[in-house]
Enzyme design. Structure first.
Site, short mmCIF file in Angstrom:
data_model
loop_
_atom_site.label_atom_id
_atom_site.label_comp_id
_atom_site.label_asym_id
_atom_site.label_seq_id
_atom_site.Cartn_x
_atom_site.Cartn_y
_atom_site.Cartn_z
N CYS A 83 7.89 -15.26 -4.72
CA CYS A 83 7.04 -14.87 -5.86
C CYS A 83 7.08 -15.90 -6.98
O CYS A 83 6.30 -15.80 -7.93
CB CYS A 83 7.47 -13.52 -6.40
SG CYS A 83 7.66 -12.28 -5.11
N LYS A 328 3.13 -5.88 -13.40
CA LYS A 328 2.92 -4.44 -13.24
C LYS A 328 1.44 -4.06 -13.30
O LYS A 328 0.97 -3.27 -12.50
CB LYS A 328 3.71 -3.69 -14.34
CG LYS A 328 3.38 -2.24 -14.48
CD LYS A 328 3.88 -1.47 -13.28
CE LYS A 328 3.02 -0.40 -12.69
NZ LYS A 328 1.70 -0.50 -12.30
N HIS A 332 0.03 -8.96 -9.24
CA HIS A 332 1.03 -9.88 -8.70
C HIS A 332 0.53 -10.53 -7.41
O HIS A 332 0.95 -10.17 -6.31
CB HIS A 332 2.34 -9.12 -8.48
CG HIS A 332 3.47 -9.97 -7.99
ND1 HIS A 332 3.56 -11.33 -8.22
CD2 HIS A 332 4.59 -9.64 -7.26
CE1 HIS A 332 4.67 -11.79 -7.67
NE2 HIS A 332 5.30 -10.79 -7.08
C1 LIG Z 1 3.39 1.14 -4.74
C2 LIG Z 1 2.67 0.90 -3.44
C3 LIG Z 1 3.59 1.29 -2.27
C4 LIG Z 1 1.41 1.75 -3.41
O1 LIG Z 1 0.74 1.52 -2.20
P1 LIG Z 1 -0.14 2.70 -1.52
O2 LIG Z 1 0.62 3.97 -1.63
O3 LIG Z 1 -0.55 2.24 -0.17
O4 LIG Z 1 -1.35 2.79 -2.50
P2 LIG Z 1 -2.88 2.51 -2.15
O5 LIG Z 1 -3.08 1.04 -1.98
O6 LIG Z 1 -3.31 3.42 -1.03
O7 LIG Z 1 -3.60 2.96 -3.48
C5 LIG Z 1 -3.68 4.32 -3.87
C6 LIG Z 1 -4.09 4.38 -5.33
O8 LIG Z 1 -2.99 3.96 -6.16
C7 LIG Z 1 -3.36 2.80 -6.92
N1 LIG Z 1 -2.20 1.92 -6.88
C8 LIG Z 1 -1.70 1.26 -5.80
N2 LIG Z 1 -0.61 0.58 -6.18
C9 LIG Z 1 -0.43 0.79 -7.50
C10 LIG Z 1 0.51 0.34 -8.44
N3 LIG Z 1 1.49 -0.47 -8.06
N4 LIG Z 1 0.40 0.76 -9.71
C11 LIG Z 1 -0.60 1.57 -10.09
N5 LIG Z 1 -1.54 2.05 -9.24
C12 LIG Z 1 -1.44 1.66 -7.95
C13 LIG Z 1 -4.55 2.21 -6.20
O9 LIG Z 1 -5.37 1.48 -7.09
C14 LIG Z 1 -5.24 3.44 -5.67
O10 LIG Z 1 -5.96 4.03 -6.75
P3 LIG Z 1 -7.37 4.77 -6.48
O11 LIG Z 1 -7.05 5.89 -5.53
O12 LIG Z 1 -7.80 5.22 -7.85
O13 LIG Z 1 -8.25 3.73 -5.86
C15 LIG Z 1 2.27 -0.61 -3.31
O14 LIG Z 1 1.40 -0.95 -4.37
C16 LIG Z 1 3.49 -1.53 -3.34
O15 LIG Z 1 4.24 -1.61 -2.35
N6 LIG Z 1 3.72 -2.27 -4.43
C17 LIG Z 1 4.84 -3.21 -4.52
C18 LIG Z 1 4.42 -4.57 -4.01
C19 LIG Z 1 5.61 -5.48 -3.90
O16 LIG Z 1 6.64 -5.14 -3.37
N7 LIG Z 1 5.48 -6.69 -4.41
C20 LIG Z 1 6.56 -7.65 -4.38
C21 LIG Z 1 7.43 -7.47 -5.54
S1 LIG Z 1 8.87 -8.49 -5.48
#
Ligand SMILES: CC(C)(COP(=O)(O)OP(=O)(O)OC[C@H]1O[C@@H](n2cnc3c(N)ncnc32)[C@H](O)[C@@H]1OP(=O)(O)O)[C@@H](O)C(=O)NCCC(=O)NCCS
Length: 384
Positions: A83, A328, A332
Site C-alpha cells: 500500500c 477510509k 484506497h
Molecule cells: C469492508 C468490506 C469487507 C466491505 O465489502 P462488502 O461487504 O463486499 O461490501 P460491498 O462491496 O458488497 O458493498 C456493500 C455496500 O457497502 C458500501 N461499502 C463497501 N465497503 C465500504 C467501506 N469500506 N466503507 C463504507 N462503505 C462501504 C458499498 O459502497 C455498498 O454500498 P451500496 O449498497 O450503497 O452500494 C471491504 O470494503 C473491505 O474488505 N475493505 C478493506 C479493504 C482492505 O483490506 N484494504 C487494504 C487495507 S491494508
C-alpha cells in the site's frame, strides 16, 4: 543534495474507473505536468506503481505510460511496496533528483480492482502479508488490523465511539472532496449500527476497495525555477521497514516502521511535530489513524482516540488530519494512495482545496504504510 520540489500533482476521482489503470495513469500524469508547466520531454525518469497490474493482465507499465506521454525513450521502473508503493516511488524520485541523477522525475501510481469480487480482491490484497505464516492460515487485512484494534482496546479501554469518530470525521471531509470515493457524511449512529467485519472493526472502520490514479512531478529547484504552481519543498523523504509478521513483533500497540520513518523525517526536516500544520495519514482502518498519530509523535500512546472525539483532528480543529477524507473515505487504490496524499497537500497549499481547505497550510506531513507496517514512508513538505 539539491533543493527538491514537488512542482505538480494531480489525481482522478477514486472509486470505480471505466478506463484501465495505465490509461488513467497517463491521463493524471499529463494533468500533473500541465499543473507544473513542465513538458513531458523534460522528464528524466518515471517511477510507476501498479501493485495489482496482473488483475488487468498487465505488468511493465512504465514504458507503456511513457509511450502514451510521447517519451518512450525515458527510463522507467516499477516500484512495489504494497500500500506504500507510490510513496516509495516518491522517495526514489527524491533520491534521483536531490542526488543529481535526474532534473525532473515523474511518480505515478494507479490501480484498478473494481472488476474483482470482494473475495478475490481480498486475496489479492492479502499477498502483502506473509503467505507462509499469515495469509495461508486465513489472515486478511481486516483481520490483521482487528488484531491491532483488539490489543489497543484491551490496553486502553477506549470506547467504540473513539474509532467511530475517525470514520465520521473522514467521511465528513470526503464529502467536500471531488476526488473522493465516498461523498456522503455519516453519523456516529450509522457507524455504530453498521455490520461487524472483523471484531471490533465494523464496515465504517474499513477503507473500501477503490480504483484510482495519481501523479506527482518532482524537480530540482534549479531545473524548474518558475513552476506554474506554488511548489512544495520536500523537507524530508524517509522510509523504514519492520518485521512483517505481527506474531513476531514485541508489541502490537503501534507500528515500529512508522516510528522509525517519523524519527528520520523529523530529523531531516529539522522540524518537530508541533510545527506541522496538517497531516495525511494511512487510515486503512480507523485503528490505523490512531496508531499513526501516536507513532508519529503527535499524541502520547492511548490518547489519540480521545483527541479525535474532542474534534482536535477535525478539518477546523487544532491540527487537521486527513482533510482529503483519508483512505477510509477518499478511498484506497493501493498504488495510487501515497501519490494521492501528495495531491491533497499540493491542492491545500495551492488554494485548490475548495470547501475542504484547512486554515493554515504552510507545512504538512504524509504517512503511507505498506500492509501492516512491513514498510512505511513519511514525507514532510513546506511552502517556499
Ligand atoms: C469492508 C468490506 C469487507 C466491505 O465489502 P462488502 O461487504 O463486499 O461490501 P460491498 O462491496 O458488497 O458493498 C456493500 C455496500 O457497502 C458500501 N461499502 C463497501 N465497503 C465500504 C467501506 N469500506 N466503507 C463504507 N462503505 C462501504 C458499498 O459502497 C455498498 O454500498 P451500496 O449498497 O450503497 O452500494 C471491504 O470494503 C473491505 O474488505 N475493505 C478493506 C479493504 C482492505 O483490506 N484494504 C487494504 C487495507 S491494508
Amino acid at each position: 543534495m539539491r533543493e527538491t520540489w514537488v512542482v505538480g500533482a494531480a489525481s482522478n476521482r477514486f472509486g470505480k474507473m471505466t478506463e484501465s489503470a495505465r490509461e488513467a495513469a497517463a491521463r493524471v500524469a499529463l494533468e500533473a505536468l500541465d499543473r507544473a508547466g513542465v513538458e513531458p520531454r523534460q522528464v528524466g525518469y518515471t517511477f510507476v506503481s501498479n501493485a495489482f497490474g496482473l488483475a488487468e493482465h498487465q505488468g511493465h507499465v512504465g514504458p507503456l505510460i511513457n509511450t502514451a506521454l510521447g517519451i518512450p525513450d525515458v527510463p522507467s521502473c516499477t516500484i512495489e511496496s504494497a500500500c506504500s508503493s507510490s510513496s516509495a516511488g516518491l522517495h526514489e524520485a527524491f533520491v534521483h533528483v536531490a542526488g543529481g541523477f535526474a532534473d525532473v522525475a515523474l511518480v505515478v501510481g494507479a490501480e484498478k480492482l473494481s472488476h474483482l469480487d470482494t473475495l478475490t480482491a481480498t486475496s489479492y490484497f492479502a499477498t502483502g502479508a506473509d503467505y507462509a505464516y499469515e495469509t495461508r492460515n486465513g489472515a486478511t487485512f481486516p483481520g490483521l488490523y482487528a488484531t491491532l484494534a483488539n490489543a489497543y482496546q484491551h490496553r486502553f479501554q477506549i470506547p467504540a465511539e473513539a474509532f467511530g469518530s475517525v470514520a465520521v470525521k473522514n467521511h465528513a471531509n470526503a464529502a467536500l472532496n471531488p476526488h473522493a470515493h465516498f461523498q456522503k457524511p455519516i453519523t456516529l449512529d450509522t457507524y455504530l449500527r453498521s455490520p461487524v467485519i472483523a471484531s471490533p472493526l465494523r464496515l465504517y472502520d474499513c477503507c473500501p476497495f477503490s480504483d484510482g490514479a495519481a501523479a506527482v512531478v518532482v524537480a530540482a529547484k534549479e531545473a524548474v525555477p518558475s513552476p506554474s504552481a506554488e511548489p512544495l519543498v520536500i523537507r524530508a523523504s524517509a522510509r523504514a521497514g519492520s518485521i512483517v509478521d505481527m506474531h513476531d513483533r514485541p508489541d502490537l500497540l503501534g507500528l515500529p516502521a512508522t516510528r522509525a520513518a517519523a524519527e528520520k523525517a523529523f530529523r531531516q526536516a529539522k522540524l518537530a511535530p508541533s510545527q506541522i500544520d496538517f497531516l495525511e495519514v494511512h487510515d486503512c482502518f480507523t485503528i490505523a489513524e490512531l496508531l499513526a498519530l501516536e507513532d508519529l509523535g503527535f499524541y502520547p500512546r492511548g490518547t489519540a482516540g480521545r483527541a479525535t472525539l474532542e474534534g482536535e483532528t477535525a478539518r477546523d480543529g487544532r491540527r487537521p488530519v486527513n482533510p482529503s477524507g483519508g483512505l477510509k473515505a477518499k478511498g484506497h487504490p493501493v498504488s495510487a494512495t501515497g501519490a494521492g496524499q501528495v495531491v491533497e497537500v499540493f491542492e491545500q497549499m495551492n488554494g485548490l482545496a475548495g470547501r475542504r481547505a484547512v486554515a493554515r497550510a504552510e507545512t504538512a506531513l504524509t504517512h503511507n504504510v505498506g500492509a501492516t507496517g512491513g514498510s512505511c514512508s513519511v514525507h514532510i513538505f513546506s511552502r517556499r
